[in-house]
Design an enzyme around this catalytic site. Structure first.
Site, PDB file in Angstrom:
ATOM      1  N   ASN A  71       0.870  -1.233  -0.020  1.00  0.00           N
ATOM      2  CA  ASN A  71      -0.002  -0.071  -0.039  1.00  0.00           C
ATOM      3  C   ASN A  71       0.869   1.433  -0.031  1.00  0.00           C
ATOM      4  O   ASN A  71       1.360   1.554   0.957  1.00  0.00           O
ATOM      5  CB  ASN A  71      -0.911  -0.142   1.210  1.00  0.00           C
ATOM      6  CG  ASN A  71      -1.856   1.291   1.544  1.00  0.00           C
ATOM      7  OD1 ASN A  71      -1.684   1.933   0.527  1.00  0.00           O
ATOM      8  ND2 ASN A  71      -2.393   1.406   2.762  1.00  0.00           N
ATOM      9  N   LYS A 118       0.077   4.281  -0.289  1.00  0.00           N
ATOM     10  CA  LYS A 118      -0.547   5.369   0.352  1.00  0.00           C
ATOM     11  C   LYS A 118      -0.351   6.570  -0.538  1.00  0.00           C
ATOM     12  O   LYS A 118      -0.318   6.594  -1.622  1.00  0.00           O
ATOM     13  CB  LYS A 118      -0.112   5.745   1.691  1.00  0.00           C
ATOM     14  CG  LYS A 118      -0.091   4.334   2.739  1.00  0.00           C
ATOM     15  CD  LYS A 118       0.003   4.576   4.104  1.00  0.00           C
ATOM     16  CE  LYS A 118      -0.133   3.197   4.733  1.00  0.00           C
ATOM     17  NZ  LYS A 118      -0.170   3.263   6.240  1.00  0.00           N
TER      18      LYS A 118
HETATM   19  P1  PGA Z   1       2.857   0.266   7.788  1.00  0.00           P
HETATM   20  O1  PGA Z   1       1.397   0.410   7.037  1.00  0.00           O
HETATM   21  O2  PGA Z   1       3.448  -1.059   6.900  1.00  0.00           O
HETATM   22  O3  PGA Z   1       3.663   1.390   7.442  1.00  0.00           O
HETATM   23  O4  PGA Z   1       2.658   0.015   9.084  1.00  0.00           O
HETATM   24  C1  PGA Z   1       0.728  -0.432   6.877  1.00  0.00           C
HETATM   25  C2  PGA Z   1      -0.813  -0.347   6.234  1.00  0.00           C
HETATM   26  O5  PGA Z   1      -1.353   0.791   6.609  1.00  0.00           O
HETATM   27  O6  PGA Z   1      -1.273  -0.848   5.316  1.00  0.00           O
END
Ligand code: PGA
Length: 252
Positions: A9, A11
């Site tokens: 992901n 983001k």
């Molecule tokens: P992170 O995020 O691996 O940066 O903790 C995971 C997610 O939000 O899917």
């Protein structure tokens, strides 16, 4: 069918050029593996979807959107529909990520609409659930997860439920560097599978893939993925680096 899955992901990160570069790097690494039974998914921002769908090898990498609109079409400025996502070549949509729930006030009711639109357009939802730190500390984490499953998923017909991928992401572990222990992850994944079995039957529960998300990285992925009910990971930060993401894929 229950599968091993590693989904990245991204983001709100990566310019279009950087996204193409990163996807190309990951594609090269994944393609080189002769036998790869891990389903690798990249979930970039919307602007990358059609480019990435074109450049990656379809048999090595699948593409997901991070969200979709809760309405099918029309005058909703700035929104992107599930049908539009389908037209880019993407095959998956992440629904109900905790950042969507928290910052964009997405309720169970809204998420249910998004799930239906995703499935109606023959796309696969990756549905996220997870408790906040105070909810875990108060010992309410199982109840919260059950409620999140009930309000968004329990009205789905069983044949649709069989298509859903779940991601358990404790909110206190997302982007914090604090990971759930392997035992905490297994305990909750088992609870989720049992809850699904109670509503939709054992066969659906046995076949559903449940991913863990929240500070999953090369150093802890192996231990997390070794659990019976952990079928892979939804990876945030570590998915922005091709070497780290590839190391996680190789952690099974
Ligand atoms: P992170 O995020 O691996 O940066 O903790 C995971 C997610 O939000 O899917």
């Amino acid at each position: 069918m229950r599968r091993k899955i590693v989904a990245g992901n991204w983001k709100m990160n990566n310019s279009l050029n950087r996204g193409i570069e990163l996807a190309t790097e990951i594609n090269k690494k994944v393609r080189k593996q002769e036998e790869n039974d891990v389903l690798v998914i990249l979930a970039p921002p919307y602007i990358h979807l059609s480019d990435l769908s074109r450049i990656v090898d379809k048999d090595a990498i699948s593409i997901a959107a991070q969200n979709c609109a809760s309405e099918p079409k029309g005058a909703y400025t700035g929104e992107i529909s599930a049908k539009m996502i389908k037209s880019t070549g993407a095959e998956y949509i992440i629904i109900g990520h905790s950042e969507r729930r928290q910052y964009f006030h997405e309720t169970g009711e809204i998420l249910k609409k998004k799930l239906v639109l995703t499935l109606e357009n023959s796309l696969t939802p990756i549905f996220c659930i997870g408790e906040q730190l105070n909810e875990r500390e108060a010992g309410n984490h199982f109840d919260i997860i059950k409620k999140q499953l009930e309000e968004a998923l329990f009205d789905l017909p069983t044949n649709w439920m069989g298509k859903v991928i779940l991601a358990y992401e404790p909110v206190w572990a997302i982007g914090t560097g604090v990971t759930a222990s392997a035992a905490q992850a297994q305990e909750m994944h088992k609870y989720i599978r049992n809850t699904i079995a109670g509503k939709f039957g054992q066969e659906v529960a046995d076949n559903i893939s449940i991913l863990y998300g929240g500070s999953c990285k090369p150093s802890n992925a192996k231990e997390l993925f070794a659990n019976d009910d952990v079928d892979g990971g939804l990876i945030g930060g570590a998915a922005l680096n091709a070497d780290d993401f590839f190391a996680i894929i190789n952690s099974f």
